[in-house]
Scaffold this active site. Sequence first.
Site, PDB file in Angstrom:
ATOM      1  N   SER A  65       6.039  -2.219   7.533  1.00  0.00           N
ATOM      2  CA  SER A  65       6.148  -3.086   8.724  1.00  0.00           C
ATOM      3  C   SER A  65       7.279  -2.724   9.663  1.00  0.00           C
ATOM      4  O   SER A  65       7.335  -3.250  10.778  1.00  0.00           O
ATOM      5  CB  SER A  65       6.342  -4.537   8.293  1.00  0.00           C
ATOM      6  OG  SER A  65       5.099  -5.097   8.007  1.00  0.00           O
ATOM      7  N   LYS A  68       6.354  -1.681  13.013  1.00  0.00           N
ATOM      8  CA  LYS A  68       5.911  -2.665  14.010  1.00  0.00           C
ATOM      9  C   LYS A  68       6.903  -2.755  15.173  1.00  0.00           C
ATOM     10  O   LYS A  68       6.531  -3.126  16.280  1.00  0.00           O
ATOM     11  CB  LYS A  68       5.717  -4.033  13.342  1.00  0.00           C
ATOM     12  CG  LYS A  68       4.566  -4.033  12.326  1.00  0.00           C
ATOM     13  CD  LYS A  68       4.488  -5.330  11.530  1.00  0.00           C
ATOM     14  CE  LYS A  68       3.378  -5.275  10.480  1.00  0.00           C
ATOM     15  NZ  LYS A  68       3.368  -6.458   9.589  1.00  0.00           N
ATOM     16  N   TYR A 192      -3.628   1.042  12.337  1.00  0.00           N
ATOM     17  CA  TYR A 192      -2.532   0.198  11.801  1.00  0.00           C
ATOM     18  C   TYR A 192      -2.064   0.707  10.429  1.00  0.00           C
ATOM     19  O   TYR A 192      -0.874   0.899  10.193  1.00  0.00           O
ATOM     20  CB  TYR A 192      -3.033  -1.246  11.730  1.00  0.00           C
ATOM     21  CG  TYR A 192      -2.146  -2.201  10.969  1.00  0.00           C
ATOM     22  CD1 TYR A 192      -0.999  -2.735  11.561  1.00  0.00           C
ATOM     23  CD2 TYR A 192      -2.466  -2.584   9.665  1.00  0.00           C
ATOM     24  CE1 TYR A 192      -0.190  -3.617  10.861  1.00  0.00           C
ATOM     25  CE2 TYR A 192      -1.660  -3.455   8.962  1.00  0.00           C
ATOM     26  CZ  TYR A 192      -0.522  -3.975   9.559  1.00  0.00           C
ATOM     27  OH  TYR A 192       0.283  -4.837   8.858  1.00  0.00           O
ATOM     28  N   TYR A 240       9.732 -12.361   8.229  1.00  0.00           N
ATOM     29  CA  TYR A 240       8.667 -13.315   7.902  1.00  0.00           C
ATOM     30  C   TYR A 240       9.235 -14.703   7.641  1.00  0.00           C
ATOM     31  O   TYR A 240      10.133 -15.133   8.353  1.00  0.00           O
ATOM     32  CB  TYR A 240       7.844 -12.815   6.687  1.00  0.00           C
ATOM     33  CG  TYR A 240       7.415 -11.399   6.848  1.00  0.00           C
ATOM     34  CD1 TYR A 240       6.626 -11.028   7.938  1.00  0.00           C
ATOM     35  CD2 TYR A 240       7.806 -10.411   5.957  1.00  0.00           C
ATOM     36  CE1 TYR A 240       6.233  -9.718   8.112  1.00  0.00           C
ATOM     37  CE2 TYR A 240       7.416  -9.100   6.123  1.00  0.00           C
ATOM     38  CZ  TYR A 240       6.627  -8.760   7.201  1.00  0.00           C
ATOM     39  OH  TYR A 240       6.258  -7.475   7.377  1.00  0.00           O
ATOM     40  N   VAL A 258       7.286  -3.896   3.424  1.00  0.00           N
ATOM     41  CA  VAL A 258       7.011  -4.079   1.992  1.00  0.00           C
ATOM     42  C   VAL A 258       7.254  -2.818   1.165  1.00  0.00           C
ATOM     43  O   VAL A 258       7.184  -2.870  -0.062  1.00  0.00           O
ATOM     44  CB  VAL A 258       5.584  -4.615   1.701  1.00  0.00           C
ATOM     45  CG1 VAL A 258       5.418  -6.051   2.128  1.00  0.00           C
ATOM     46  CG2 VAL A 258       4.523  -3.726   2.277  1.00  0.00           C
TER      47      VAL A 258
HETATM   48  N1  GLU Z   1       0.909  -2.493   5.847  1.00  0.00           N
HETATM   49  C1  GLU Z   1       1.409  -3.712   5.276  1.00  0.00           C
HETATM   50  C2  GLU Z   1       0.355  -4.782   5.365  1.00  0.00           C
HETATM   51  O1  GLU Z   1      -0.363  -4.830   6.327  1.00  0.00           O
HETATM   52  C3  GLU Z   1       2.644  -4.104   6.018  1.00  0.00           C
HETATM   53  C4  GLU Z   1       3.290  -5.341   5.482  1.00  0.00           C
HETATM   54  C5  GLU Z   1       4.791  -5.277   5.458  1.00  0.00           C
HETATM   55  O2  GLU Z   1       5.407  -4.217   5.416  1.00  0.00           O
HETATM   56  O3  GLU Z   1       5.400  -6.338   5.452  1.00  0.00           O
HETATM   57  O4  GLU Z   1       0.216  -5.594   4.498  1.00  0.00           O
END
Ligand code: GLU
Length: 304
Positions: A65, A68, A192, A240, A258
């Site tokens: 993430s 992002k 993605y 989050y 993650v």
């Molecule tokens: N590619 C992971 C997902 O979509 C990213 C989530 C993350 O890193 O928090 O679940």
Amino acid sequence: MSAPLPEILHQLNADMREDPDWGAVAAYIPELGRIDPAQFGIAVATADGALHAAGDADTAFSVQSITKVFTLAIALGRAGDHLWKRVGREPSGRAFNSIVQLEAEGGRPRNPFINAGAIVVTDQVLTGCEPRETLGEIMQFVRTAASDDNIHINETVATSENVHGHRNYALAHFLASTGNLNNSPEKTLGTYFHHCAIEMSVKQLAMAGRFLIDSPQLPRMILTQRIRRLNALMMTCGHYDGSGDFAYRVGIPAKSGVGGGILAVVPGVASVAVWSPGLNRYGNSLKGTEAMARLARIMGWSVF
Ligand code: GLU
């Protein structure tokens, strides 16, 4: 007065290895579930051009993430404030992959860092392009930011997530049902999953994060006003439903993934990357969060 930064990082690395609780790796992506949690690396790139690191600082890991932030910078560069018609700017208070909130709020994700929001941002960057071109643009942005061409996507991780990404498919199909997806769920999620599967070491990630420091000593990649806004979103939404806790404990803008990485920004001063693959209950790096809290305290880096 605190010790020199290299000494502080080496001490942190030693301290982090003492506690036997490393947290749990993200098993919902089987390829990440195989990683040894007992690893830790930290790197700091300062505005004056120095790079200091300790621990497993050259090991490439899945940034997940954290990408992002880069895709949001590109999407805002393309669409500007129009992007906010499709995605909000509020903390979600829900898990990163929550489905219930998206339905309750009619298909407009709370923010660009939860999965639903990042899928919309990816869709925005993808509009008018093929996935190959979009991924090329994202890679170019990341490599330029890091001044390093040796940054790649791990295809095995991308495939592993695609095969097991049922929740993300549910989110994408729901977005499509509300008209908030321009491309097909398959095309958007393929892109993605690939940008989430970019791998970097903490040294490379700290270097890549310099564009968010906003220092006249560094090359400018995006507008100053946009840097401030990205930092604001990282502070309020970057961890989050653990974002409030991170702001309370650490007090600087940061984005987690993650894969166990965290990219944090000390405005005007430094970009910090930390990695330890074991996660806490919010899906954020257990030791990475602790190390960031200690580093920010020692250096007096909290923005508050
Ligand atoms: N590619 C992971 C997902 O979509 C990213 C989530 C993350 O890193 O928090 O679940």
